[in-house]
Design a protein around this motif. Structure first.
Motif, PDB file in Angstrom:
ATOM      1  N   SER A 118       1.375  -1.197   0.016  1.00 58.59           N
ATOM      2  CA  SER A 118       0.271  -0.120  -0.093  1.00 58.59           C
ATOM      3  C   SER A 118       0.965   1.069  -0.068  1.00 58.59           C
ATOM      4  O   SER A 118       0.325   2.223  -0.433  1.00 58.59           O
ATOM      5  N   PHE A 119       2.254   1.068   0.307  1.00 60.42           N
ATOM      6  CA  PHE A 119       2.794   2.432   1.002  1.00 60.42           C
ATOM      7  C   PHE A 119       4.149   2.646  -0.742  1.00 60.42           C
ATOM      8  O   PHE A 119       4.229   1.502  -1.743  1.00 60.42           O
ATOM      9  N   PRO A 120       3.849   3.901  -1.134  1.00 63.56           N
ATOM     10  CA  PRO A 120       4.680   3.766  -2.631  1.00 63.56           C
ATOM     11  C   PRO A 120       6.427   3.572  -2.052  1.00 63.56           C
ATOM     12  O   PRO A 120       7.019   3.520  -1.188  1.00 63.56           O
ATOM     13  N   VAL A 121       7.096   3.516  -3.493  1.00 61.41           N
ATOM     14  CA  VAL A 121       8.541   2.865  -3.193  1.00 61.41           C
ATOM     15  C   VAL A 121       9.192   3.505  -3.384  1.00 61.41           C
ATOM     16  O   VAL A 121       9.149   4.007  -4.661  1.00 61.41           O
ATOM     17  N   ALA A 122      10.020   3.812  -3.152  1.00 66.85           N
ATOM     18  CA  ALA A 122      11.381   5.011  -3.515  1.00 66.85           C
ATOM     19  C   ALA A 122      12.145   3.480  -4.161  1.00 66.85           C
ATOM     20  O   ALA A 122      12.431   2.781  -3.055  1.00 66.85           O
ATOM     21  N   THR A 123      12.735   4.059  -5.256  1.00 69.01           N
ATOM     22  CA  THR A 123      13.500   2.814  -5.669  1.00 69.01           C
ATOM     23  C   THR A 123      14.946   3.100  -6.601  1.00 69.01           C
ATOM     24  O   THR A 123      15.886   2.108  -6.172  1.00 69.01           O
ATOM     25  N   ASP A 124      15.436   4.964  -6.656  1.00 69.43           N
ATOM     26  CA  ASP A 124      16.704   4.709  -6.916  1.00 69.43           C
ATOM     27  C   ASP A 124      16.501   6.596  -6.301  1.00 69.43           C
ATOM     28  O   ASP A 124      15.518   7.277  -6.122  1.00 69.43           O
ATOM     29  N   VAL A 125      18.184   6.912  -5.885  1.00 70.43           N
ATOM     30  CA  VAL A 125      17.618   7.991  -5.728  1.00 70.43           C
ATOM     31  C   VAL A 125      19.489   8.968  -6.380  1.00 70.43           C
ATOM     32  O   VAL A 125      20.154   7.881  -7.023  1.00 70.43           O
ATOM     33  N   ARG A 165      20.881  19.139  -7.214  1.00 67.42           N
ATOM     34  CA  ARG A 165      19.975  18.906  -7.910  1.00 67.42           C
ATOM     35  C   ARG A 165      19.799  17.241  -7.199  1.00 67.42           C
ATOM     36  O   ARG A 165      20.916  16.017  -7.040  1.00 67.42           O
ATOM     37  N   PHE A 166      18.767  17.555  -6.384  1.00 64.79           N
ATOM     38  CA  PHE A 166      18.523  16.050  -5.800  1.00 64.79           C
ATOM     39  C   PHE A 166      17.330  15.170  -6.836  1.00 64.79           C
ATOM     40  O   PHE A 166      15.888  15.505  -6.531  1.00 64.79           O
ATOM     41  N   VAL A 167      17.077  14.052  -6.611  1.00 60.44           N
ATOM     42  CA  VAL A 167      16.380  13.203  -7.452  1.00 60.44           C
ATOM     43  C   VAL A 167      16.112  11.822  -6.906  1.00 60.44           C
ATOM     44  O   VAL A 167      16.546  10.930  -6.662  1.00 60.44           O
ATOM     45  N   MET A 168      14.493  11.658  -6.987  1.00 63.79           N
ATOM     46  CA  MET A 168      14.187   9.890  -6.227  1.00 63.79           C
ATOM     47  C   MET A 168      13.356   9.486  -6.411  1.00 63.79           C
ATOM     48  O   MET A 168      11.842  10.513  -7.144  1.00 63.79           O
ATOM     49  N   ASP A 169      13.682   8.950  -7.606  1.00 61.30           N
ATOM     50  CA  ASP A 169      12.671   7.764  -8.552  1.00 61.30           C
ATOM     51  C   ASP A 169      11.857   6.952  -6.851  1.00 61.30           C
ATOM     52  O   ASP A 169      12.297   6.701  -6.689  1.00 61.30           O
ATOM     53  N   LEU A 170      10.189   6.968  -7.733  1.00 59.30           N
ATOM     54  CA  LEU A 170       8.509   6.672  -6.700  1.00 59.30           C
ATOM     55  C   LEU A 170       7.948   6.069  -7.934  1.00 59.30           C
ATOM     56  O   LEU A 170       8.210   6.229  -8.640  1.00 59.30           O
TER      57      LEU A 170
END
Ligand code: ZN
Length: 411
Positions: free
Chosen positions: A33-40, A50-55
């Motif tokens: 049920s939670f979103p997943v952070a996969t990369d940064v 710049r900071f980027v996190m994939d979701l």
């Protein structure tokens, strides 16, 4: 705020990233049920970072800054972090390093340590497209200390920056048995120290505290309250507050230590009490390390609850200190039968978590995760059971000999 497209254009590559190269993010069973952070990814330099996190999907975001040390905090809904193992250990540009984790049920947090004062130029989350996942984007630009502090003050006015205090169980006034508060160190975003294979202090001490709780409760003579029973972060001041508010008769904070490689090797359990002057430089280093928990989790130190105001500090503290030291001696005696002790097993230093003026408090370092033998013990079920039993024995013997009738129910 005006978008300075040109200055950020070179960072655009980060937005397209390579996150999908390994296929769409896996779903963790039970946490789907939670979103997943996969990369940064980090990009840019000290002029623009710049900071980027994939979701796995779009989420809400709240970004603000904290001073001393300079930090950017990103508060987001609870996310399952599946980031590369070394993510956050090193930085780039204005970002020195960063951490991430659960702050409270339903809420996760990222804490970015800054190399120098910076302002949040942009902070937003973009939706997924056909060929890219949803992304959290933070753009930072350099600023001066004065502007940084002004912004921190403004942020502080518009919204509380801290997680809401947890609801505490009402004190059961009918139950006069002494209350023992167990305090497993760290939690959530603050992992504590880590072994060479990634074994985390926060998990080791939580499991240990659970076993200890069972042992103590089995005697039927004491009530037990834990400052945390899950992987949540609790600020140091809050831990003290929980103990005082519940009328604790004894507070036991549970940790595991580690020695930086360059400082050699050390092993064995150590019991600490509070003092303004540390016993030795190692005790001072440890207290400093343990006291950093709030900084690590992005807590604004000026918001710490001031729990000790209005108390006759001197009197209360003198008595409390005597009890703390008595218990520490008991604990060392009992631990000796169960596990290896440090060569100087009784020490004192300025631990924030031991500052309750009216609750006898000790902090036990169960061993060193940096030492091979200690780590093997710390990870062993048999060792945990045996050592928890010895701590329970020390608690029972402390109450039955020293404080029967004086401390029990005194709060
Ligand atoms: Zn610790």
């Amino acid at each position: 705020m005006a978008v300075r497209a040109a200055s950020w254009a070179f960072l655009g590559i980060l937005l397209t990233g390579v996150a999908w190269a390994a296929g769409p993010p896996a779903t963790t069973p039970g946490a789907d049920s939670f979103p997943v952070a996969t990369d940064v990814r980090l990009g840019g330099d000290e002029a623009a970072t710049r900071f980027v996190m994939d979701l796995s999907r779009k989420i809400d975001l709240r970004a603000f800054t904290l001073a001393d040390p300079y930090r950017v905090i990103l508060d987001i809904p609870q996310v399952t972090f599946q980031l590369p193992a070394k993510a956050g250990e090193s930085g780039r540009g204005l970002i020195k390093a960063f951490r991430f984790g659960l702050m409270m049920p339903g809420g996760s947090r990222l804490v970015l340590d800054l190399a120098k004062p910076a302002r949040i130029d942009k902070a937003f989350v973009v939706d997924a497209t056909v060929d890219a996942p949803a992304r959290l984007v933070l753009d930072l630009a350099p600023t001066d200390r004065e502007s940084f502090l002004r912004k921190v003050a403004l942020d502080g006015k518009t919204a509380g920056t801290e997680p809401p205090p947890r609801s505490e169980p009402p004190a059961d006034s009918a139950d006069k048995r002494p209350l023992v508060v167990l305090d497993p160190g760290h939690g959530g975003i603050d992992t504590g120290t880590k072994g060479p294979n990634g074994d985390m202090e926060k998990n080791i001490v939580l499991d240990f505290a659970g076993r200890l709780r069972e042992r103590i409760e089995k005697t039927g003579k004491y009530r037990v309250l834990m400052t945390r029973t899950d992987d949540t972060f609790i600020p140091l001041g809050e831990r003290v507050h929980i103990a005082r508010n519940a009328g604790a008769a004894l507070f036991v904070s549970i940790h595991a230590d580690s020695l930086p490689k360059k400082e050699g090797d050390a092993q064995g359990a150590t019991v600490y009490t509070l003092s303004e002057t540390a016993t030795d430089s190692e005790a001072a280093r440890l207290a400093e390390e343990e006291n950093r928990a709030d900084v690590i989790a992005g807590v604004d130190l000026k918001d710490e609850p001031d729990d000790v105001a209005g108390i006759l500090l001197d009197l209360a503290q003198r008595e409390t200190k005597t009890f703390s030291v008595q218990f520490a001696h008991r604990l060392v005696t009992e631990l000796k039968a169960a596990t290896r002790l440090h060569k100087n097993p009784l020490k004192s230093a300025g631990f924030k978590v031991l500052r309750a003026p009216d609750v006898p408090s000790v902090l036990v370092e169960l061993g060193y995760v940096s030492n091979k033998d200690d780590l093997q013990s710390l990870l062993s079920d048999a060792w945990r059971d045996r050592t928890a039993a010895s701590v329970a024995q020390a608690i029972d013997s402390y109450f039955s000999t020293h404080v029967a009738g004086t401390r029990a129910g005194a709060n």
